[in-house]
Motif scaffolding. Structure first.
Motif, PDB file in Angstrom:
ATOM      1  N   HIS A   6       0.831  -1.194   0.000  1.00  0.00           N
ATOM      2  CA  HIS A   6       0.000   0.000   0.000  1.00  0.00           C
ATOM      3  C   HIS A   6       0.873   1.254   0.000  1.00  0.00           C
ATOM      4  CE1 HIS A   6      -3.168  -2.787   1.241  1.00  0.00           C
ATOM      5  NE2 HIS A   6      -2.307  -3.219   2.130  1.00  0.00           N
ATOM      6  N   ALA A   7       0.346   2.309  -0.594  1.00  0.00           N
ATOM      7  CA  ALA A   7       1.016   3.616  -0.535  1.00  0.00           C
ATOM      8  C   ALA A   7      -0.044   4.699  -0.543  1.00  0.00           C
ATOM      9  CB  ALA A   7       1.966   3.793  -1.715  1.00  0.00           C
ATOM     10  N   ARG A   8       0.246   5.767   0.173  1.00  0.00           N
ATOM     11  CA  ARG A   8      -0.594   6.966   0.172  1.00  0.00           C
ATOM     12  C   ARG A   8       0.292   8.100  -0.304  1.00  0.00           C
ATOM     13  NH1 ARG A   8      -2.352  11.413   2.975  1.00  0.00           N
ATOM     14  NH2 ARG A   8      -4.610  11.697   3.037  1.00  0.00           N
ATOM     15  N   VAL A   9       0.007   8.614  -1.484  1.00  0.00           N
ATOM     16  CA  VAL A   9       0.846   9.624  -2.112  1.00  0.00           C
ATOM     17  C   VAL A   9       0.155  10.987  -2.000  1.00  0.00           C
ATOM     18  CG1 VAL A   9       2.009  10.326  -4.239  1.00  0.00           C
ATOM     19  CG2 VAL A   9       1.723   7.879  -3.708  1.00  0.00           C
ATOM     20  N   ASP A  10       0.777  11.886  -1.265  1.00  0.00           N
ATOM     21  CA  ASP A  10       0.208  13.222  -1.080  1.00  0.00           C
ATOM     22  C   ASP A  10       0.270  14.005  -2.385  1.00  0.00           C
ATOM     23  OD1 ASP A  10      -0.273  12.740   1.611  1.00  0.00           O
ATOM     24  OD2 ASP A  10       1.696  13.492   2.219  1.00  0.00           O
ATOM     25  N   THR A  11      -0.875  14.563  -2.780  1.00  0.00           N
ATOM     26  CA  THR A  11      -0.962  15.383  -3.973  1.00  0.00           C
ATOM     27  C   THR A  11      -2.228  16.221  -3.924  1.00  0.00           C
ATOM     28  OG1 THR A  11      -1.141  15.408  -6.394  1.00  0.00           O
ATOM     29  CG2 THR A  11      -2.013  13.471  -5.264  1.00  0.00           C
ATOM     30  N   ASP A  12      -2.143  17.404  -4.492  1.00  0.00           N
ATOM     31  CA  ASP A  12      -3.318  18.262  -4.592  1.00  0.00           C
ATOM     32  C   ASP A  12      -4.221  17.851  -5.748  1.00  0.00           C
ATOM     33  OD1 ASP A  12      -2.451  19.795  -2.460  1.00  0.00           O
ATOM     34  OD2 ASP A  12      -1.397  21.237  -3.731  1.00  0.00           O
ATOM     35  N   ARG A  13      -3.725  16.933  -6.600  1.00  0.00           N
ATOM     36  CA  ARG A  13      -4.481  16.524  -7.789  1.00  0.00           C
ATOM     37  C   ARG A  13      -4.595  15.003  -7.910  1.00  0.00           C
ATOM     38  NH1 ARG A  13      -1.583  19.687 -12.491  1.00  0.00           N
ATOM     39  NH2 ARG A  13       0.236  18.709 -11.581  1.00  0.00           N
ATOM     40  N   VAL A  51      -9.091   7.924  -4.669  1.00  0.00           N
ATOM     41  CA  VAL A  51      -8.865   9.351  -4.468  1.00  0.00           C
ATOM     42  C   VAL A  51      -9.357   9.726  -3.077  1.00  0.00           C
ATOM     43  CG1 VAL A  51      -9.587  11.656  -5.213  1.00  0.00           C
ATOM     44  CG2 VAL A  51      -9.027   9.903  -6.914  1.00  0.00           C
ATOM     45  N   GLU A  52      -8.481  10.352  -2.299  1.00  0.00           N
ATOM     46  CA  GLU A  52      -8.847  10.906  -1.001  1.00  0.00           C
ATOM     47  C   GLU A  52      -8.533  12.388  -1.023  1.00  0.00           C
ATOM     48  OE1 GLU A  52      -6.829   8.856   2.148  1.00  0.00           O
ATOM     49  OE2 GLU A  52      -8.145   7.108   2.008  1.00  0.00           O
ATOM     50  N   GLN A  53      -9.010  13.100  -0.042  1.00  0.00           N
ATOM     51  CA  GLN A  53      -8.689  14.522   0.072  1.00  0.00           C
ATOM     52  C   GLN A  53      -7.179  14.669   0.236  1.00  0.00           C
ATOM     53  OE1 GLN A  53     -10.827  17.056  -0.207  1.00  0.00           O
ATOM     54  NE2 GLN A  53      -9.232  18.574   0.093  1.00  0.00           N
ATOM     55  N   GLY A  54      -6.508  15.241  -0.764  1.00  0.00           N
ATOM     56  CA  GLY A  54      -5.080  15.499  -0.674  1.00  0.00           C
ATOM     57  C   GLY A  54      -4.170  14.315  -0.912  1.00  0.00           C
ATOM     58  N   LYS A  85       7.048  17.034 -11.715  1.00  0.00           N
ATOM     59  CA  LYS A  85       6.960  18.480 -11.454  1.00  0.00           C
ATOM     60  C   LYS A  85       6.339  18.781 -10.097  1.00  0.00           C
ATOM     61  CE  LYS A  85       6.825  20.060 -16.220  1.00  0.00           C
ATOM     62  NZ  LYS A  85       6.077  20.751 -17.265  1.00  0.00           N
ATOM     63  N   ASP A  86       5.475  17.879  -9.628  1.00  0.00           N
ATOM     64  CA  ASP A  86       4.830  18.054  -8.318  1.00  0.00           C
ATOM     65  C   ASP A  86       5.634  17.405  -7.192  1.00  0.00           C
ATOM     66  OD1 ASP A  86       2.719  19.475  -9.424  1.00  0.00           O
ATOM     67  OD2 ASP A  86       1.450  17.704  -9.673  1.00  0.00           O
ATOM     68  N   GLY A  87       6.754  16.756  -7.537  1.00  0.00           N
ATOM     69  CA  GLY A  87       7.604  16.121  -6.530  1.00  0.00           C
ATOM     70  C   GLY A  87       6.986  14.902  -5.871  1.00  0.00           C
ATOM     71  N   LEU A  88       6.161  14.154  -6.617  1.00  0.00           N
ATOM     72  CA  LEU A  88       5.508  12.984  -6.023  1.00  0.00           C
ATOM     73  C   LEU A  88       6.522  11.879  -5.720  1.00  0.00           C
ATOM     74  CD1 LEU A  88       2.199  12.565  -8.050  1.00  0.00           C
ATOM     75  CD2 LEU A  88       2.693  14.015  -6.082  1.00  0.00           C
ATOM     76  N   ALA A  89       6.334  11.235  -4.579  1.00  0.00           N
ATOM     77  CA  ALA A  89       7.180  10.116  -4.168  1.00  0.00           C
ATOM     78  C   ALA A  89       6.282   9.010  -3.630  1.00  0.00           C
ATOM     79  CB  ALA A  89       8.173  10.554  -3.107  1.00  0.00           C
TER      80      ALA A  89
END
Length: 95
Positions: A6-13, A51-54, A85-89
């Motif tokens: 599992h992974a939870r990747v923080d993103t605004d999109r 998709v979750e909030q953030g 560009k959004d620095g996703l990890a």
């Protein structure tokens, strides 16, 4: 026996990345998705997207550890490249 990661990747999109990943993977695997969730059935395992909030949540299931390694690499590499560009990890956590 199945193996999961599992992974939870923080993103605004998160919805944008869900759509982009599922559309891309659908060229070689079976993908279904809407604005809130998706699923891609690869030959070597399954990725479910939520998709979750953030954040975009990724849940992987595979039949053995080699397949899980491959699934983590394929999904994680694509998301990180798409989100450079959004620095996703992506940081996987196995059960």
């Amino acid at each position: 026996m199945t193996f999961t990661s599992h992974a939870r990747v923080d993103t605004d999109r998160p919805a944008r990345y869900l759509k982009q990943l599922c559309s891309h993977f659908d060229r070689k695997a079976n993908s279904t998705f809407d604005e809130e969730k998706g699923r891609t059935d690869f030959e070597f395992g399954v990725c479910e997207f939520l998709v979750e909030q953030g954040a975009l949540v990724l849940d992987l299931t595979a039949g053995d550890l080699d397949q899980l390694d491959k699934l983590e690499f394929v999904v994680g590499d694509h998301l990180e490249r798409f989100g450079k560009k959004d620095g996703l990890a992506v940081n996987w956590k196995r059960d």
